[in-house]
Write an enzyme that holds these catalytic residues in place. Structure first.
Site, PDB file in Angstrom:
ATOM      1  N   SER A  59       0.870  -1.349  -0.060  1.00  0.00           N
ATOM      2  CA  SER A  59       0.089  -0.011  -0.027  1.00  0.00           C
ATOM      3  C   SER A  59       1.041   1.196   0.227  1.00  0.00           C
ATOM      4  O   SER A  59       1.660   1.562  -1.036  1.00  0.00           O
ATOM      5  CB  SER A  59      -1.066  -0.054   1.343  1.00  0.00           C
ATOM      6  N   HIS A 108      -4.726  -1.339  -4.172  1.00  0.00           N
ATOM      7  CA  HIS A 108      -6.134  -1.753  -3.631  1.00  0.00           C
ATOM      8  C   HIS A 108      -7.178  -1.331  -4.792  1.00  0.00           C
ATOM      9  O   HIS A 108      -8.242  -0.868  -4.653  1.00  0.00           O
ATOM     10  CB  HIS A 108      -6.646  -1.030  -2.510  1.00  0.00           C
TER      11      HIS A 108
END
Length: 241
Positions: A134, A170
């Site tokens: 991330s 994501h």
């Protein structure tokens, strides 16, 4: 032992809930360890949890995951003060540097404040494998989309820029990610880039993408570039680990 050249594995994965511990490392992190080429000792891995505010619980969870895997683990903090005398030298001693998710905007500000940006570039050029999830993926690129500023995602455009691309994370699990990333590439806020579904990673040698990898079935990575009227998204061949 280090990789045979500058290597980054930028992911939306690499870690999963553990059976006996908070976390366990999954296939993408295992691949990062393989890329480091260590065979005669426990691989050295350093955690940077800056994006989580150096959360002690998160750091403990990472150490537990490292213990299960038999790694020689350390961590580097930003809050309070650096926890080692010479952060740059410490990073150069590692086989893998692993960056936790959280606030990529906060991570970038603190790394620059402490000079970790320059130290990480030196480690990368020396063959230390850089990886993470991330925020720990976006940071190596020119920028991406972030919730650092609130629940409505915004662009971050001041990444370290070791890689000249933008990065979307994501991509399949947070509904704002895909349309915002595409619109930011289309209007020039972000350069051409690559995005990953959860469980997918991007392997770069130097600044070039050489392979997309997944630890989950039916997941993929994508190339996104500006088109005549809308961004053009191309699904990449993605190898299952």
């Amino acid at each position: 032992m280090t990789a045979d050249g500058p290597t980054i594995l930028a992911t939306s994965g690499g870690i999963r809930p553990g059976r006996r511990t908070r976390w366990e490392f999954s296939e993408l992190t295992e691949h990062a360890l393989e890329l480091a080429g260590v065979s005669d000792r426990a691989p050295r891995i350093c955690f940077l949890a800056t994006a989580s505010g150096d959360n002690p619980t998160a750091i403990t969870g990472l150490y537990e995951a490292a213990m299960l895997r038999g790694l020689h683990a350390s961590h580097l903090t930003s809050f309070g003060m650096p926890n080692v005398e010479d952060p740059a030298a410490h990073l150069l001693e590692q086989d893998v540097i692993w960056v936790l998710g959280g606030s990529v905007a906060g991570l970038l500000a603190l790394w620059r404040l402490h000079g970790y940006d320059r130290a990480l570039e030196r480690a990368w050029r020396a063959g230390v494998v850089l990886t993470g999830v991330s925020a720990g993926s976006i940071c190596w690129h020119r920028g991406g989309t972030t919730d650092s500023f609130g629940p409505d995602l915004q662009p971050v455009t001041n990444g370290l820029g070791l890689l000249p691309w933008s990065n979307g994370v994501h991509y399949d699990s947070e509904e704002q990610r895909r349309p915002l990333f595409q619109s930011l590439v289309q209007d020039g806020t972000l350069p051409t880039g690559y995005a990953t579904d959860d469980g997918v990673g991007l392997l770069y040698r130097g600044t070039e993408l050489v392979e997309a990898l997944t630890e989950e079935d039916d997941k993929a990575a994508y190339h996104v570039e500006a088109g005549e009227e809308a961004a053009v998204e191309t699904r990449l061949d993605t190898r299952r680990l």
